[in-house]
Design a protein around this motif. Sequence first.
Motif, short mmCIF file in Angstrom:
data_model
loop_
_atom_site.label_atom_id
_atom_site.label_comp_id
_atom_site.label_asym_id
_atom_site.label_seq_id
_atom_site.Cartn_x
_atom_site.Cartn_y
_atom_site.Cartn_z
N ALA A 132 0.82 -1.21 0.00
CA ALA A 132 0.00 0.00 0.00
C ALA A 132 0.85 1.26 0.00
O ALA A 132 0.47 2.29 -0.57
N LYS A 157 -1.59 7.89 4.81
CA LYS A 157 -0.14 7.65 4.85
C LYS A 157 0.37 7.54 6.29
O LYS A 157 1.19 6.68 6.61
N ASP A 170 3.10 1.06 -3.88
CA ASP A 170 2.55 0.73 -5.19
C ASP A 170 2.32 1.93 -6.08
O ASP A 170 1.83 1.80 -7.21
N GLY A 171 2.65 3.11 -5.57
CA GLY A 171 2.52 4.31 -6.39
C GLY A 171 1.17 4.97 -6.31
O GLY A 171 0.94 6.01 -6.95
N THR A 172 0.24 4.43 -5.56
CA THR A 172 -1.09 5.03 -5.42
C THR A 172 -1.00 6.29 -4.57
O THR A 172 -0.32 6.31 -3.55
N LYS A 173 -1.68 7.31 -5.01
CA LYS A 173 -1.66 8.56 -4.28
C LYS A 173 -2.49 8.42 -3.03
O LYS A 173 -3.68 8.06 -3.09
N LEU A 174 -1.92 8.69 -1.88
CA LEU A 174 -2.59 8.53 -0.60
C LEU A 174 -2.71 9.88 0.09
O LEU A 174 -1.89 10.79 -0.11
#
Length: 898
Positions: A271, A283, A274-278
């Motif tokens: 999580a 975060k 993986d490059g997903t914007k959080l």
Amino acid sequence: MSGGEVVSLRDPFQLDRLAEELVTRELLHPRDIDDDDESNHDLPVFEPLSHSNPYLTANAFDIEQFLLSRSHTSLQDLRSELRDYLATLKEELVKLINDDYEAFISLSTDLRGEGVRLNKLKAPLGGLRIQIQHSKAQLQVIQEAIKQKLEKRAILREEKALLHLLLKISESVTRLEGLLLISSPSNDVSEPANDSAISLHSEDLNDDKTRGNQAKHLHRIAAEYTQLLYHASKARADKCIFIDEVQWQIDRIQSTLSSDLDHHFSATLIALTDGTKLSEADKAKLLADLTECLRTYDMLGLWGDAEDVIRRDVVRRFVRKTVYVGALAAPHSPIIPHTPINSTAVAFLSSVPSLPRTPYTPFTAFPLKNSSPHSYILDKSMSPFYYLLEQSDEPLAKLYCQILRFVERDLCRIMDIADKVAVKSFSAARAGTPQLPSFNIDGDEKGFKIMSNVVWDEFGRAIMDELGGVIFSAGKPGVFRKNYEITQAFIRTLEFLSPSVHSVESMRAHTVYIAFERRWQLPVYFQMRWKEIVTKLEDALSNTRVEPTSEKDTAPFVTAQAAAVWMAVASCWSAEIYIPDLSYRFWRLTLQLLSRYKTWLEQSLAGMERAPSAIASSVNPPPSPTSDLPPRSSTPVSNEGSSTDGATFDDASLRQYAATISDIKTMRSCILTLWREQISMMLPEPSNSAEDDLIESEEVLQRSLSSLMAMTPSMSSHIISILTKRCCDALLPVRSIPSQFRAMSNKRMPTEPSHFVSSILRPVKVFFGIDTGAGAGTSLKVDFLPSASGEVFENVCQRYIHYVTAMKKTEESLRRLKRGRKPTFSLFGSSTAGADDEAKDEERIRTQMSLDVEAFGKDAESIGVKWDLSESYRALSTLVEAVDGKPCSLVLLSTVLN
């Protein structure tokens, strides 16, 4: 014996009565000590010998101290005093015997019949002893019974504590199985459960609330599990069979806990990376879960499991996509780092040259002594090596930049959190927190080592396996050197990204790192560079003749050979060739190059040197004027002049000697400058206990340069010999001055110096390029001109004196021959009254020679000679300027010439 007689015997002098009267008198008439000042002074008191004397009552009688205490008493008085004291002792002894005599006599009569009474008292003692022994035996039996009961109670207490411990273990096992949702096996409890029984409910994992508390939940389970392990270790120490019965349950709990922890830690890592914007909240929650997972791993001692999860889910996927056989030919997709490059970094990036003159030195990312090694994250923007990689257009540098961006973006935070967790765990361990007994791990293996065991292990292996044939190939030294420099910059930057000193040391001690460093074929690279450098140098040194050149490529050297040696030495330490790990090999090659240059100079100059006897005969002045001179006809002019071949040889010798001396001095200056600015900093820094290594290296270099400089004095003497010879050749017209003036038809008084005077020192001016443009020794003018010109001037003055003295002796011989026929001719003295013409000729000759000598001295000033300080020049001036018509004393001339 009456009472009065007894008292008189006891006190014959009635001392007691006298003492009582003295006391009574003192009480009736007390003395006022304040009435008289003299009473304040203590007068010496004579103390007679008594039983209170400390010297007599001491355990060991010291006769010397006793005599010193009675020093005011003479020996006769002391003997009398001792005899009186002896008499007093005897009297007291007799008195004691008399006083106790009656009791002593009655003692024997009183003891009669006491034996029977003592025997009667002794009779019951045996019975009492038997009763006491019987009582003691009974007490011993009671004591043994009490001790046995206490031991039984202690055993029962221990068994009870063990039962409580087993109950705790059973309760912990049951509670942990419940917390981990481990289903009970359908078969017998004593048999291990199947793997299918170890599972987590998928709905619990998918539930956000449960997932949010999963990390803390696992941490609490790990704390309970550590207590279980501690209790199990104590029960196992007592050899309890129950532990063996439940060991499979403990193993199942450990396996389930490890599996759940790995699953949750893997999900958290994926999580985060993986490059997903959080969002910031998500975060922060993920980072908190990551911290809890790492704390749990550290509590359980499963550092290797955490490293395996990071390797499997984060690093290995990136390595497979980035490092492969054709990675250097494929385009690299950029990875945007979390920390942007600020304006300061941009300024530094623009200021770093593409190829530095001084190569980098290995840098260790060690923090300051007063700062904590875990108080900050080392960012790549702090490393100058990263900008060298970023500026380079090499595919390998771009690949390394991509790897560094990935490490900085996805792994730096993980490594920093793991390092902080390890620091807290280490501090707690030092404070006395008990360690886990279930993990028998060596002290060196404790803690997280993500940088060495994960990052470098994966990337190092991938680089060696996939790109090793391209990177480590030493067939092309230039490409190999570039790959080595880029790779070392990558490793140094990777060390900057390490969270602590310990991680850097662990990385350097890793087996993959050691194997990676061994893959570099540095000895092969050095051999190829050695062959390249030495081949070029030997081609330049194939010409064994020292030939000055006017090419600008050789500046600041005069010869091409010296320039080739300097280029070979400088290339050893240039950024294009030098490698720090080969520093001592390049240092040894530098010394060998200097030795080779010295050998070449010795071989080249060997054929140029004349025999010492020939040089001495052409340069040294003739014998003293006091010796007999041969006739003028026996010294022809042709023997003192130089032939055409000799002049050509001298010109070549002057050019070669001057060029060699200039190159040697320039070489020494350049080598010392190179040592101060580069070599001394490029050699490995010595430790505090080995600082003499660098000093010894400098001493070796100084000795090598000193051996080169030792060649210059002989060449300087050859130059001075040739210049002296040529200047003396210009003095030959001096001998013909008398004949010229006698042969002149127009005999007038001279007013100008002779034409040859200006040409006497012209060889020195031509050599040093004074008023004549460039000369062979122009480069030596600053250092060599003062000493050389002074020595040449002294030699010429002595030769000048020799010629003038020879002329005087010749004229005196002629005057003796003419004596009796006409007036005697004297060169320096006045003629007789009947020879006016001879006197005038003599005066004109003396005036001409004075003008010549004066012009010679002024001409010497143009080459920096202080003629007024020269003894030879003063003797020459005195010789040509006679006082009262008389020439200079021959004794003075002999002193100067000798």
